[in-house]
Write a protein that holds these residues in place. Sequence first.
Motif, short mmCIF file in Angstrom:
data_model
loop_
_atom_site.label_atom_id
_atom_site.label_comp_id
_atom_site.label_asym_id
_atom_site.label_seq_id
_atom_site.Cartn_x
_atom_site.Cartn_y
_atom_site.Cartn_z
N HIS A 1 1.02 -1.09 0.07
CA HIS A 1 0.08 0.08 -0.01
C HIS A 1 0.94 1.11 -0.06
O HIS A 1 1.49 1.45 -0.88
CB HIS A 1 -1.13 0.10 1.08
CG HIS A 1 -2.16 1.07 0.87
ND1 HIS A 1 -2.78 0.92 -0.28
CD2 HIS A 1 -2.40 1.87 1.89
CE1 HIS A 1 -3.74 1.99 -0.07
NE2 HIS A 1 -3.61 2.77 0.97
N HIS B 1 -1.12 11.72 6.58
CA HIS B 1 -2.37 12.04 6.98
C HIS B 1 -3.20 11.22 7.83
O HIS B 1 -2.57 10.01 8.05
CB HIS B 1 -3.35 12.35 5.34
CG HIS B 1 -3.22 11.36 4.85
ND1 HIS B 1 -2.59 10.63 4.16
CD2 HIS B 1 -4.66 10.89 4.14
CE1 HIS B 1 -3.44 9.66 3.25
NE2 HIS B 1 -4.32 10.10 3.39
N ASP C 1 -5.90 4.02 5.96
CA ASP C 1 -4.96 3.23 5.33
C ASP C 1 -3.61 3.83 5.50
O ASP C 1 -2.56 3.41 4.88
CB ASP C 1 -5.17 2.98 3.99
CG ASP C 1 -5.62 4.12 3.33
OD1 ASP C 1 -5.91 5.22 3.79
OD2 ASP C 1 -5.11 4.46 1.89
N HIS C 2 -3.50 4.83 6.41
CA HIS C 2 -2.21 5.41 6.68
C HIS C 2 -1.68 5.40 8.37
O HIS C 2 -0.75 5.84 8.61
CB HIS C 2 -2.22 6.87 6.18
CG HIS C 2 -2.30 6.64 4.86
ND1 HIS C 2 -1.31 6.97 3.87
CD2 HIS C 2 -3.37 6.54 3.98
CE1 HIS C 2 -1.73 7.04 2.49
NE2 HIS C 2 -3.01 6.47 2.24
N ASP D 1 -0.88 10.75 0.01
CA ASP D 1 -1.95 10.60 -1.14
C ASP D 1 -2.07 12.03 -1.81
O ASP D 1 -2.40 13.11 -1.01
CB ASP D 1 -3.11 10.26 -0.26
CG ASP D 1 -2.97 8.64 -0.05
OD1 ASP D 1 -2.16 8.08 -0.26
OD2 ASP D 1 -4.24 8.23 0.26
N HIS E 1 0.69 3.44 -3.37
CA HIS E 1 -0.73 3.51 -3.15
C HIS E 1 -1.50 2.66 -4.25
O HIS E 1 -2.30 3.39 -5.04
CB HIS E 1 -1.00 4.88 -3.12
CG HIS E 1 -2.39 5.08 -2.24
ND1 HIS E 1 -3.58 5.01 -2.63
CD2 HIS E 1 -2.55 5.23 -0.81
CE1 HIS E 1 -4.59 5.48 -1.81
NE2 HIS E 1 -3.78 5.70 -0.62
ZN LIG Z 1 -4.49 6.31 1.18
#
Ligand SMILES: [Zn+2]
Length: 234
Positions: free
Chosen positions: A10, A50, A54-55, A141, A194
């Motif tokens: 990811h 951020h 997913d981070h 992102d 990503h």
């Molecule tokens: Zn993301």
Amino acid sequence: MPLTLTWTGHATWLIDTGSGVLLVDPFFDECPTASMKANDVACDAILVTHGHFDHVADLIAIAKRTHARVFCNWEIEQWLTQHGVTAVQPMNIGGRAMVPGGTAKMEIAHHSSSLPDGSYGGNPAGWVLDVGGLRVYIAGDTALFSDMARIGRPHDGKRIDVAVLPIGDLFTMGPEDSLEAIRLLEPRIVLPSHYGTWPPIEQNAQAWAQKVRAAGLADARVLIPGESLRIEDR
Ligand SMILES: [Zn+2]
């Protein structure tokens, strides 16, 4: 000093600077493509772009277990403090901080940011790392933006050695816009991020890399989750 970048899947990266390991955007245990578990991660500092799930999904657990200092924006610092994480360096866009192996500057990103509990996550960010004698740009992102030309401009006589760019499309820039980003940034090496985690952000990274190389833009390298790239000083 050589630098080792490991993609664990990811948008999660481990960067061994030779003087400490930086972990970017910890997302392991619920990431379908992660090459390792959160419990097995060793790091000396954590950088957060951020607040999206997913981070930051494994951020609190890893920060508490390793006591690695977390570098993030003010709003994420408030959230971490509420959850009992004490070693945090809050900062904001344009600021630079000392990290193991060098410095990290927080840069703009065009995205959104909220935390898993729905609270405000501040502005999303990217990172310019001057570590181990090399310059690494982690875009985070983001959409393509024209300030990438400024971010790529040489300072202290140095250009970007490695750019980590999202190519997944839908939530970030996709492969086509990333080509323009590479034109603006002019990095020596570019690594995709990503993408491939879930079907909506599936991409053919090898085809993307061929386009980057065919256009003479940069040395595009595609890693598989768990694979590392060692980069020598110029
Ligand atoms: Zn993301």
